[in-house]
Motif scaffolding. Structure first.
Motif, mmCIF file in Angstrom:
data_model
loop_
_atom_site.group_PDB
_atom_site.id
_atom_site.type_symbol
_atom_site.label_atom_id
_atom_site.label_comp_id
_atom_site.label_asym_id
_atom_site.label_seq_id
_atom_site.Cartn_x
_atom_site.Cartn_y
_atom_site.Cartn_z
ATOM 1 N N TYR A 82 0.826 -1.204 0.000
ATOM 2 C CA TYR A 82 0.000 0.000 0.000
ATOM 3 C C TYR A 82 0.861 1.254 0.000
ATOM 4 O O TYR A 82 1.987 1.249 0.484
ATOM 5 N N LEU A 83 0.296 2.322 -0.533
ATOM 6 C CA LEU A 83 0.900 3.644 -0.391
ATOM 7 C C LEU A 83 -0.213 4.582 0.042
ATOM 8 O O LEU A 83 -1.089 4.936 -0.759
ATOM 9 N N GLN A 84 -0.196 4.948 1.305
ATOM 10 C CA GLN A 84 -1.152 5.910 1.839
ATOM 11 C C GLN A 84 -0.619 7.300 1.570
ATOM 12 O O GLN A 84 0.492 7.622 2.009
ATOM 13 N N MET A 85 -1.387 8.111 0.877
ATOM 14 C CA MET A 85 -0.943 9.453 0.492
ATOM 15 C C MET A 85 -1.884 10.474 1.105
ATOM 16 O O MET A 85 -3.077 10.493 0.789
ATOM 17 N N ASN A 86 -1.349 11.292 1.990
ATOM 18 C CA ASN A 86 -2.121 12.337 2.664
ATOM 19 C C ASN A 86 -1.597 13.714 2.274
ATOM 20 O O ASN A 86 -0.485 13.839 1.769
ATOM 21 N N SER A 87 -2.388 14.725 2.526
ATOM 22 C CA SER A 87 -2.003 16.106 2.235
ATOM 23 C C SER A 87 -1.464 16.237 0.815
ATOM 24 O O SER A 87 -0.408 16.821 0.577
ATOM 25 N N LEU A 88 -2.197 15.704 -0.115
ATOM 26 C CA LEU A 88 -1.741 15.684 -1.503
ATOM 27 C C LEU A 88 -1.638 17.085 -2.082
ATOM 28 O O LEU A 88 -2.429 17.982 -1.747
ATOM 29 N N LYS A 89 -0.654 17.240 -2.958
ATOM 30 C CA LYS A 89 -0.386 18.520 -3.606
ATOM 31 C C LYS A 89 -0.484 18.342 -5.123
ATOM 32 O O LYS A 89 -0.283 17.230 -5.632
ATOM 33 N N PRO A 90 -0.744 19.401 -5.865
ATOM 34 C CA PRO A 90 -0.799 19.286 -7.331
ATOM 35 C C PRO A 90 0.481 18.690 -7.923
ATOM 36 O O PRO A 90 0.416 17.941 -8.918
ATOM 37 N N GLU A 91 1.619 18.963 -7.295
ATOM 38 C CA GLU A 91 2.877 18.418 -7.812
ATOM 39 C C GLU A 91 3.015 16.917 -7.575
ATOM 40 O O GLU A 91 3.980 16.307 -8.051
ATOM 41 N N ASP A 92 2.088 16.316 -6.850
ATOM 42 C CA ASP A 92 2.079 14.857 -6.697
ATOM 43 C C ASP A 92 1.420 14.167 -7.879
ATOM 44 O O ASP A 92 1.430 12.929 -7.961
ATOM 45 N N THR A 93 0.846 14.936 -8.783
ATOM 46 C CA THR A 93 0.187 14.363 -9.954
ATOM 47 C C THR A 93 1.186 13.580 -10.796
ATOM 48 O O THR A 93 2.225 14.102 -11.194
ATOM 49 N N ALA A 94 0.870 12.307 -11.053
ATOM 50 C CA ALA A 94 1.773 11.426 -11.803
ATOM 51 C C ALA A 94 1.117 10.056 -11.953
ATOM 52 O O ALA A 94 0.082 9.779 -11.336
ATOM 53 N N VAL A 95 1.765 9.219 -12.754
ATOM 54 C CA VAL A 95 1.422 7.795 -12.779
ATOM 55 C C VAL A 95 2.296 7.109 -11.738
ATOM 56 O O VAL A 95 3.520 7.221 -11.779
ATOM 57 N N TYR A 96 1.650 6.411 -10.820
ATOM 58 C CA TYR A 96 2.356 5.743 -9.741
ATOM 59 C C TYR A 96 2.452 4.253 -10.046
ATOM 60 O O TYR A 96 1.442 3.609 -10.369
#
Length: 122
Positions: free
Chosen positions: A80-94
């Motif tokens: 799992y990858l829990q992602m909190n406090s996401l920002k626009p710069e986190d936009t990507a294919v993971y």
């Protein structure tokens, strides 16, 4: 042979959260090093997080430290990858990856999933 399939991506507003899953099949992966990488349009693949097979060692990119958490459930063959406090710069294919060595370098991983899109709107 190990197959990895990611899910959980989507569109979220800045400040929101998502949890990505990576299910492994073909064999158990309890002894592998697992990692998450991401790639934004026009950019190189970027390391996000990795940890050792027993979870005793974890490593995060500075850009996600304190916001993202990598974890695994060996009984479910899932990372799992829990992602909190996401920002626009986190936009990507993971994408998730599996290998034998803890490294931040993509070439250090043997198996890769197809990726899941994460889009963070401002």
């Amino acid at each position: 042979q190990l197959q990895l399939v990611e899910s959980g991506g989507g569109l979220v507003q800045a400040g929101g959260s998502l949890r990505l899953s990576c299910v492994a099949s073909g064999r158990t992966f309890s002894s592998d090093v697992m990692a998450w990488f991401r790639q934004a349009p026009g950019k190189e693949r970027e390391f996000v997080a990795t940890f050792s097979w027993n979870g005793g060692y974890t490593n995060y990119a500075d850009s996600v430290k304190g916001r993202f958490t990598i974890s695994r459930d060996n009984a479910k063959n899932t990372v799992y990858l829990q992602m909190n406090s996401l920002k626009p710069e986190d936009t990507a294919v993971y994408s998730c990856a599996a290998g034998n060595t803890i490294t931040r370098t993509p070439t250090g991983y043997i198996y890769w999933g197809q990726g899941t899109q994460v889009t963070v709107s401002s």
